[in-house]
Write a protein that holds these residues in place. Structure first.
Motif, short mmCIF file in Angstrom:
data_model
loop_
_atom_site.label_atom_id
_atom_site.label_comp_id
_atom_site.label_asym_id
_atom_site.label_seq_id
_atom_site.Cartn_x
_atom_site.Cartn_y
_atom_site.Cartn_z
N GLY A 142 -3.92 -17.64 -7.50
CA GLY A 142 -5.25 -17.47 -6.92
C GLY A 142 -5.49 -16.00 -6.60
N LYS A 143 -6.62 -15.71 -5.99
CA LYS A 143 -6.94 -14.34 -5.63
C LYS A 143 -6.14 -13.91 -4.40
N VAL A 144 -5.44 -12.80 -4.53
CA VAL A 144 -4.64 -12.26 -3.42
C VAL A 144 -5.16 -10.86 -3.09
N HIS A 145 -5.59 -10.68 -1.82
CA HIS A 145 -6.00 -9.36 -1.34
C HIS A 145 -4.75 -8.62 -0.90
N VAL A 146 -4.33 -7.65 -1.70
CA VAL A 146 -3.04 -6.98 -1.49
C VAL A 146 -3.00 -6.26 -0.15
N LYS A 147 -4.10 -5.63 0.23
CA LYS A 147 -4.11 -4.91 1.52
C LYS A 147 -3.87 -5.89 2.67
N ASP A 148 -4.48 -7.06 2.62
CA ASP A 148 -4.26 -8.08 3.67
C ASP A 148 -2.82 -8.54 3.67
N LEU A 149 -2.23 -8.72 2.48
CA LEU A 149 -0.83 -9.16 2.39
C LEU A 149 0.08 -8.12 3.03
N PHE A 150 -0.11 -6.85 2.70
CA PHE A 150 0.74 -5.79 3.27
C PHE A 150 0.52 -5.68 4.78
N SER A 151 -0.71 -5.84 5.23
CA SER A 151 -0.97 -5.77 6.68
C SER A 151 -0.28 -6.92 7.40
N ARG A 152 -0.28 -8.07 6.80
CA ARG A 152 0.41 -9.24 7.40
C ARG A 152 1.90 -8.96 7.54
N LEU A 153 2.51 -8.39 6.49
CA LEU A 153 3.93 -8.05 6.56
C LEU A 153 4.17 -6.97 7.61
N GLN A 154 3.29 -6.01 7.69
CA GLN A 154 3.43 -4.94 8.69
C GLN A 154 3.42 -5.50 10.10
N ASN A 155 2.49 -6.41 10.39
CA ASN A 155 2.39 -7.00 11.72
C ASN A 155 3.60 -7.86 12.04
N GLU A 156 4.04 -8.65 11.05
CA GLU A 156 5.18 -9.55 11.29
C GLU A 156 6.44 -8.77 11.64
N PHE A 157 6.74 -7.71 10.91
CA PHE A 157 7.96 -6.98 11.17
C PHE A 157 7.83 -6.06 12.39
N GLU A 164 9.14 1.60 10.78
CA GLU A 164 7.76 2.02 10.55
C GLU A 164 7.37 1.62 9.13
N ILE A 165 6.33 0.83 9.01
CA ILE A 165 5.88 0.35 7.70
C ILE A 165 4.55 1.03 7.35
N LYS A 166 4.53 1.73 6.21
CA LYS A 166 3.33 2.41 5.73
C LYS A 166 2.75 1.63 4.55
N ILE A 167 1.44 1.72 4.41
CA ILE A 167 0.74 1.00 3.34
C ILE A 167 -0.02 1.99 2.48
N ASP A 168 0.24 1.93 1.16
CA ASP A 168 -0.47 2.78 0.19
C ASP A 168 -1.10 1.86 -0.85
N CYS A 169 -2.34 1.46 -0.58
CA CYS A 169 -2.97 0.44 -1.41
C CYS A 169 -4.49 0.55 -1.31
N PRO A 170 -5.22 0.42 -2.42
CA PRO A 170 -6.70 0.41 -2.34
C PRO A 170 -7.18 -0.75 -1.47
N ASP A 171 -8.22 -0.51 -0.71
CA ASP A 171 -8.71 -1.55 0.21
C ASP A 171 -9.25 -2.77 -0.53
N ASP A 172 -9.82 -2.56 -1.71
CA ASP A 172 -10.48 -3.66 -2.41
C ASP A 172 -9.66 -4.23 -3.56
N LEU A 173 -8.35 -3.95 -3.60
CA LEU A 173 -7.52 -4.44 -4.71
C LEU A 173 -7.26 -5.95 -4.54
N VAL A 174 -7.70 -6.70 -5.54
CA VAL A 174 -7.48 -8.15 -5.57
C VAL A 174 -6.72 -8.48 -6.85
#
Length: 476
Positions: A316-331, A346-356
């Motif tokens: 299905g459609k996966v919003h990568v930025k949301d996935l990485f943010s979820r991992l960031q919050n969990e850890f 410290e978890i950094k995210i390098d990802c386009p906001d609209d990448l699906v």
């Protein structure tokens, strides 16, 4: 011996089939040849018969004497009265006109020593005559018919055609016998490598998978097939070795917690059950080792289910930025609750906001959980573990959903030893000093990650350089 006997029977059957094919081919070619020859001869005869009728009429017109070619009979008779004017064969009947076609005429026992068997052409003509003595110079018209014929029983071409089938039959028998023996010889030479390969294959079992099938050296299709089987045997050898190693690793992984559980149980049975402090300590140890065994079994079952296809990913459609943010919050929450941890995260995210992307959100989450857990587990002590989650799309920017993309996780830890890189995705692999029971885990995390990436249709790669940490790259 049984197989050699079967090969000999196969060789004989192939030779027999080859001989039958050759015989049928020769018969078919002979039939076509005779048919073509017969048509050619009949066409030539028809042209000769028609031409000689024209020549006879021309001779009559010009008052010349006509001399027929050898083997040709002719007859000129009055069309009405059947009176014969001229002939070179008194036995040739006054045959009626054939309307422009050449016909066959056959009467059995026409002669005392044979039949009348001819092909003939007959044509009627009308000629105007002038009579000065009768009718005081009046003209009158006379109709006559010219017949030309060829005796088929004495015609050389027909005789040759009659002999050809006999000659071909006499020649065909040696050809068939020679082709049979040649096919037997060729089939034996052709099947010899098959016999050797089959005999060698029958000797290969699970205990000697290091053996290989012999090559004939002809570099033909059989050698190509043999090479394919050798590659298959080589793969089977690797699979068997991996399974043996896997069984050994499973036994080793379960042996240690079982030994701890049995040791703590014996300790409690002897005297620990009366000591509240030892009782609680032993129960905690048993619970810990039981959970470790359960983790190993659950992980193995998960790998097995995905590898056998019993569990399917839900794309299905996966919003990568949301996935990485979820991992960031969990850890981040895990770090705050883990009071014994001797380093920050410290978890950094390098990802386009609209990448699906088109993938399975939960499986991607599980894969990156494994990566991040390993980075935290083996980070330098008394330092901040910096983890970077990166995503890049390889599709056109206008595409609403990316099906070709790269996901990465990298850290600033000690990295992976060069000799360990080729094996880190193997089950239960613990190749460096940092992998031990005190660090936790059972060596299945990265193996599970690789299985999940394969199920999702991607490839996984690990990179590392001295003092630059580790990087895991997933390409879809």
């Amino acid at each position: 011996m049984f197989f050699r006997h079967k090969i000999k029977k196969l060789s004989f059957r192939l030779s027999l089939k080859f001989m039958i094919v050759v015989a049928l081919s020769v018969i078919a070619v002979t039939g076509v040849f005779l048919l073509s020859l017969g048509l050619s001869v009949r066409h030539s005869q028809s042209e000769i018969l028609r031409k000689n009728v024209d020549d006879i009429y021309s001779s009559l017109e010009n008052g010349r004497e006509y001399f027929p070619p050898y083997g040709l009979s002719f007859l000129i008779y009055d069309t009405k009265t059947k009176e014969v004017y001229s002939t070179n064969d008194p036995f040739l009947p006054a045959l009626p006109p054939t309307d422009g076609t050449v016909k066959k005429y056959f009467i059995p026992n026409f002669f005392s020593d044979g039949d009348l068997n001819i092909r003939y052409y007959s044509q009627s003509f009308e000629k105007v005559f002038q009579n000065f003595f009768l009718f005081f110079g009046m003209q009158y018209t006379r109709s006559f018919t010219i017949v030309t014929a060829i005796d088929l029983d004495s015609d050389f071409a027909v005789q040759i055609m009659g002999q050809i089938p006999k000659v071909l039959l006499i020649v065909l028998l040696p050809i068939l016998l020679i082709s049979f023996f040649l096919s037997v010889l060729i089939s034996k030479r052709t099947l010899k490598p098959v016999i050797e390969v089959t005999a060698a294959a029958q000797k290969i079992t699970s205990s000697n998978l290091d053996s290989r099938l012999p090559l004939s050296g002809n570099d033909d299709e059989i050698d190509e097939l043999t090479k394919t089987f050798n590659r298959l045997i080589e793969q089977l050898e690797k699979d068997f070795e991996r399974e043996r190693q896997f069984s050994s690793d499973v036994s080793h992984e379960l042996k240690t917690p079982l030994a701890v559980i049995l040791g703590q149980t014996n300790l409690l049975m002897r005297w620990g059950k009366d000591n509240p402090e030892q009782l609680e300590k032993s129960l905690l140890a048993i619970k810990k080792e039981g959970k470790s065994m359960q983790t190993v079994i659950d992980n193995l079952l998960q790998i097995s289910r995905y590898e056998t296809g019993r569990l399917k990913p839900s794309f299905g459609k996966v919003h990568v930025k949301d996935l990485f943010s979820r991992l960031q919050n969990e850890f981040s929450e895990l770090e705050q609750g883990h009071v014994e941890q001797d380093h920050g995260v410290e978890i950094k995210i390098d990802c386009p906001d609209d990448l699906v992307v088109l993938s399975d959100d939960e499986l991607l989450h599980q894969i990156f959980t494994v990566f991040i857990s390993n980075s935290i587990k083996f980070a330098f002590p008394d330092s901040t573990c910096i983890i970077t989650l990166r995503a890049v799309s390889k599709d056109d920017e206008s595409a609403p959903v990316s099906e070709h993309f790269i996901l990465e996780e990298s850290d600033n830890g000690p990295g992976i030893a060069e000799e360990a890189l080729p094996h880190i995705f193997d089950r239960f692999y613990k190749g460096d000093d940092s992998h031990n029971r005190n660090a936790g885990g059972c060596g299945l995390g990265l193996s599970i990650a690789k299985t999940l990436v394969t199920v999702l249709g991607g490839t996984i790669q690990a990179e590392s350089a001295p003092s630059e940490g580790a990087r895991f790259r997933i390409t879809f």
